[in-house]
Motif scaffolding. Structure first.
Motif, PDB file in Angstrom:
ATOM      1  N   PRO A  57       0.845  -1.190   0.000  1.00  0.00           N
ATOM      2  CA  PRO A  57       0.000   0.000   0.000  1.00  0.00           C
ATOM      3  C   PRO A  57       0.881   1.241   0.000  1.00  0.00           C
ATOM      4  O   PRO A  57       1.998   1.226   0.542  1.00  0.00           O
ATOM      5  N   MET A  58       0.399   2.303  -0.626  1.00  0.00           N
ATOM      6  CA  MET A  58       1.239   3.488  -0.759  1.00  0.00           C
ATOM      7  C   MET A  58       0.389   4.745  -0.878  1.00  0.00           C
ATOM      8  O   MET A  58      -0.739   4.701  -1.382  1.00  0.00           O
ATOM      9  N   GLN A  59       0.947   5.842  -0.397  1.00  0.00           N
ATOM     10  CA  GLN A  59       0.404   7.173  -0.649  1.00  0.00           C
ATOM     11  C   GLN A  59       1.300   7.857  -1.676  1.00  0.00           C
ATOM     12  O   GLN A  59       2.526   7.756  -1.596  1.00  0.00           O
ATOM     13  N   PHE A  60       0.680   8.515  -2.662  1.00  0.00           N
ATOM     14  CA  PHE A  60       1.483   9.179  -3.686  1.00  0.00           C
ATOM     15  C   PHE A  60       0.776  10.438  -4.178  1.00  0.00           C
ATOM     16  O   PHE A  60      -0.455  10.552  -4.102  1.00  0.00           O
ATOM     17  N   SER A  61       1.580  11.382  -4.653  1.00  0.00           N
ATOM     18  CA  SER A  61       1.069  12.668  -5.126  1.00  0.00           C
ATOM     19  C   SER A  61       1.594  12.936  -6.531  1.00  0.00           C
ATOM     20  O   SER A  61       2.791  12.760  -6.797  1.00  0.00           O
ATOM     21  N   LEU A  62       0.702  13.387  -7.410  1.00  0.00           N
ATOM     22  CA  LEU A  62       1.020  13.590  -8.820  1.00  0.00           C
ATOM     23  C   LEU A  62       0.532  14.962  -9.274  1.00  0.00           C
ATOM     24  O   LEU A  62      -0.537  15.423  -8.855  1.00  0.00           O
ATOM     25  N   ARG A  63       1.314  15.595 -10.150  1.00  0.00           N
ATOM     26  CA  ARG A  63       0.885  16.852 -10.794  1.00  0.00           C
ATOM     27  C   ARG A  63       0.653  16.583 -12.280  1.00  0.00           C
ATOM     28  O   ARG A  63       1.443  15.878 -12.926  1.00  0.00           O
ATOM     29  N   PHE A  64      -0.414  17.151 -12.826  1.00  0.00           N
ATOM     30  CA  PHE A  64      -0.814  16.867 -14.202  1.00  0.00           C
ATOM     31  C   PHE A  64      -0.724  18.114 -15.083  1.00  0.00           C
ATOM     32  O   PHE A  64      -1.073  19.218 -14.652  1.00  0.00           O
ATOM     33  N   ASN A  65      -0.266  17.916 -16.313  1.00  0.00           N
ATOM     34  CA  ASN A  65      -0.282  18.966 -17.321  1.00  0.00           C
ATOM     35  C   ASN A  65      -0.631  18.356 -18.672  1.00  0.00           C
ATOM     36  O   ASN A  65      -0.490  17.148 -18.884  1.00  0.00           O
ATOM     37  N   VAL A  66      -1.082  19.202 -19.595  1.00  0.00           N
ATOM     38  CA  VAL A  66      -1.448  18.779 -20.943  1.00  0.00           C
ATOM     39  C   VAL A  66      -0.520  19.457 -21.935  1.00  0.00           C
ATOM     40  O   VAL A  66      -0.308  20.673 -21.860  1.00  0.00           O
ATOM     41  N   ILE A  67       0.051  18.678 -22.837  1.00  0.00           N
ATOM     42  CA  ILE A  67       0.931  19.204 -23.876  1.00  0.00           C
ATOM     43  C   ILE A  67       0.183  19.159 -25.201  1.00  0.00           C
ATOM     44  O   ILE A  67      -0.205  18.083 -25.680  1.00  0.00           O
ATOM     45  N   LYS A  68      -0.027  20.343 -25.782  1.00  0.00           N
ATOM     46  CA  LYS A  68      -0.722  20.469 -27.051  1.00  0.00           C
ATOM     47  C   LYS A  68       0.293  20.525 -28.198  1.00  0.00           C
ATOM     48  O   LYS A  68       1.447  20.899 -28.021  1.00  0.00           O
ATOM     49  N   GLY A  69      -0.151  20.168 -29.385  1.00  0.00           N
ATOM     50  CA  GLY A  69       0.674  20.327 -30.574  1.00  0.00           C
ATOM     51  C   GLY A  69       1.769  19.292 -30.724  1.00  0.00           C
ATOM     52  O   GLY A  69       2.656  19.438 -31.569  1.00  0.00           O
ATOM     53  N   ARG A  70       1.727  18.259 -29.912  1.00  0.00           N
ATOM     54  CA  ARG A  70       2.703  17.177 -30.022  1.00  0.00           C
ATOM     55  C   ARG A  70       2.012  15.889 -29.605  1.00  0.00           C
ATOM     56  O   ARG A  70       1.180  15.894 -28.704  1.00  0.00           O
ATOM     57  N   SER A  71       2.329  14.794 -30.264  1.00  0.00           N
ATOM     58  CA  SER A  71       1.641  13.542 -29.969  1.00  0.00           C
ATOM     59  C   SER A  71       2.658  12.417 -29.811  1.00  0.00           C
ATOM     60  O   SER A  71       3.825  12.547 -30.182  1.00  0.00           O
ATOM     61  N   LEU A  72       2.179  11.316 -29.255  1.00  0.00           N
ATOM     62  CA  LEU A  72       2.970  10.095 -29.124  1.00  0.00           C
ATOM     63  C   LEU A  72       2.278   8.984 -29.892  1.00  0.00           C
ATOM     64  O   LEU A  72       1.046   8.967 -30.014  1.00  0.00           O
ATOM     65  N   ARG A  73       3.061   8.058 -30.382  1.00  0.00           N
ATOM     66  CA  ARG A  73       2.477   6.894 -31.022  1.00  0.00           C
ATOM     67  C   ARG A  73       1.742   6.044 -29.986  1.00  0.00           C
ATOM     68  O   ARG A  73       2.198   5.912 -28.851  1.00  0.00           O
ATOM     69  N   PRO A  74       0.600   5.456 -30.387  1.00  0.00           N
ATOM     70  CA  PRO A  74       0.013   4.434 -29.502  1.00  0.00           C
ATOM     71  C   PRO A  74       1.036   3.330 -29.256  1.00  0.00           C
ATOM     72  O   PRO A  74       1.953   3.115 -30.045  1.00  0.00           O
ATOM     73  N   TRP A  75       0.869   2.629 -28.162  1.00  0.00           N
ATOM     74  CA  TRP A  75       1.794   1.573 -27.755  1.00  0.00           C
ATOM     75  C   TRP A  75       3.162   2.144 -27.418  1.00  0.00           C
ATOM     76  O   TRP A  75       4.189   1.480 -27.570  1.00  0.00           O
ATOM     77  N   SER A  76       3.204   3.389 -26.958  1.00  0.00           N
ATOM     78  CA  SER A  76       4.479   3.970 -26.551  1.00  0.00           C
ATOM     79  C   SER A  76       4.244   4.938 -25.401  1.00  0.00           C
ATOM     80  O   SER A  76       3.152   5.459 -25.213  1.00  0.00           O
ATOM     81  N   TYR A  77       5.270   5.143 -24.615  1.00  0.00           N
ATOM     82  CA  TYR A  77       5.264   6.199 -23.611  1.00  0.00           C
ATOM     83  C   TYR A  77       6.700   6.666 -23.440  1.00  0.00           C
ATOM     84  O   TYR A  77       7.649   5.993 -23.854  1.00  0.00           O
ATOM     85  N   GLN A  78       6.866   7.834 -22.861  1.00  0.00           N
ATOM     86  CA  GLN A  78       8.192   8.390 -22.627  1.00  0.00           C
ATOM     87  C   GLN A  78       8.259   8.876 -21.192  1.00  0.00           C
ATOM     88  O   GLN A  78       7.222   9.126 -20.557  1.00  0.00           O
ATOM     89  N   PHE A  79       9.471   8.979 -20.656  1.00  0.00           N
ATOM     90  CA  PHE A  79       9.591   9.557 -19.326  1.00  0.00           C
ATOM     91  C   PHE A  79      10.948  10.214 -19.164  1.00  0.00           C
ATOM     92  O   PHE A  79      11.913   9.908 -19.869  1.00  0.00           O
TER      93      PHE A  79
END
Length: 312
Positions: free
Chosen positions: A205-227
């Motif tokens: 079990p865990m507590q976690f905190s995340l911040r979210f933003n949206v990037i417009k004008g750029r896309s990623l291929r499905p079946w992919s992610y970056q970090f």
């Protein structure tokens, strides 16, 4: 920027774009979450390994969310910044019959419970301590197809990606498929090696905190992610003593991966006196499976790295 808190019961277990959002937020907002370990409390502190043979798979993967991020539209990128990861006091690792890289080698259930209360290491034995490196094993967004989809395996929208470098300070970038993205996260691990070879990390079990933003004008291929990971060592002290490495060569990457892990299990038994089950678990928690060479056809090299700093 605003901060929000999801209750531990604001969860779901499948990817389904028809689920109502647990919360709607603005870009730049922070969400504080808490989730149970991956079985949703079917595994409890000190329980017997037999529990692993009677799991209700519909209760697996309690995910915080869905989180609707205003302004996120199909074709955008959702940025998820990891601000805080706090393990609670306990976790477990197990061998589940039928699952894992060496499912045919390990057919009986087996479980180890870990004390995480010091927040620094998880002892497997008095002389074997695994550094705690918390992360969410599952982070993803809703699919654009109707219906309910299992979290395992991962897919075109992320999901059960089990990427151990998504720690505090990292930023994850996911493709958006539905309005609001409908992001969810959970399946938290206190530690895991690259490959998660026995199919479990230190599930907790865990507590976690995340911040979210949206990037417009750029896309990623499905079946992919970056970090992005911040500068500095991913696992402090892991390379202080170097690594012992086993490598398998052959035309099949999966077979070579299995053989490299088998050789490491043999070495851990011979040199460190571990049972085969504990050696397999240690491989899943502190070893890294890597492709060493994939350009010299027809045979490729797969290596398994065991960090020697876990041995005291």
């Amino acid at each position: 920027m605003a901060e929000h808190t999801l209750r531990p019961d604001q969860i779901h277990h499948k990817w389904d774009n028809s689920l109502p959002p647990a919360i709607e937020i603005e870009p730049g907002d922070i969400v504080h979450c808490e989730t149970a370990e991956v079985t949703n409390n079917q595994v409890t502190p000190g329980c017997d390994a037999s529990v692993l043979t009677n799991l209700d798979f519909d209760q697996l993967y309690p995910l915080a969310g869905p989180i609707f991020v205003k302004g996120a539209e199909p074709g955008d990128i959702l940025e998820v910044e990891i601000l805080r990861m706090q393990t609670l006091d306990w976790g477990w690792t197990g061998i589940i019959p039928g699952l894992g890289l060496l499912a045919n080698d390990f057919t009986a259930p087996y479980i180890r419970h870990f004390d995480l209360s010091n927040g620094v290491t998880a002892p497997l034995r008095d002389d074997i301590h695994i550094p705690i490196q918390p992360f969410c094993g599952t982070m993803g967004v809703a699919l654009d197809e109707p219906g309910a989809f299992d979290v395992l395996p991962c897919g075109k929208a992320g999901g059960n990606i089990d990427t151990r470098h998504l720690n505090v300070g990292a930023k994850l970038y996911l493709p958006v498929f539905v309005p609001g993205a409908l992001f969810s996260a959970g399946d938290c691990h206190a530690a895991q090696g690259d490959g998660e070879v026995c199919v479990t990390g230190i599930e907790c079990p865990m507590q976690f905190s995340l911040r979210f933003n949206v990037i417009k004008g750029r896309s990623l291929r499905p079946w992919s992610y970056q970090f992005f990971t911040p500068p500095g060592p991913i696992q402090p002290a892991y390379d202080e003593k170097g690594y012992f490495v086993t490598t398998a060569i052959g035309p099949d990457l999966m077979v070579s991966a299995q053989n490299a892990v088998r050789d490491m299990i043999d070495w851990l038994g011979r040199e460190k006196g571990l049972s085969r089950e504990d050696a397999y678990i240690l491989c899943s928690l502190a070893g890294d499976l890597r492709i060493s060479q994939i350009v010299d056809a027809p045979n490729w090299c797969v290596s398994f790295y065991m960090a020697l700093s876990v041995f005291r």
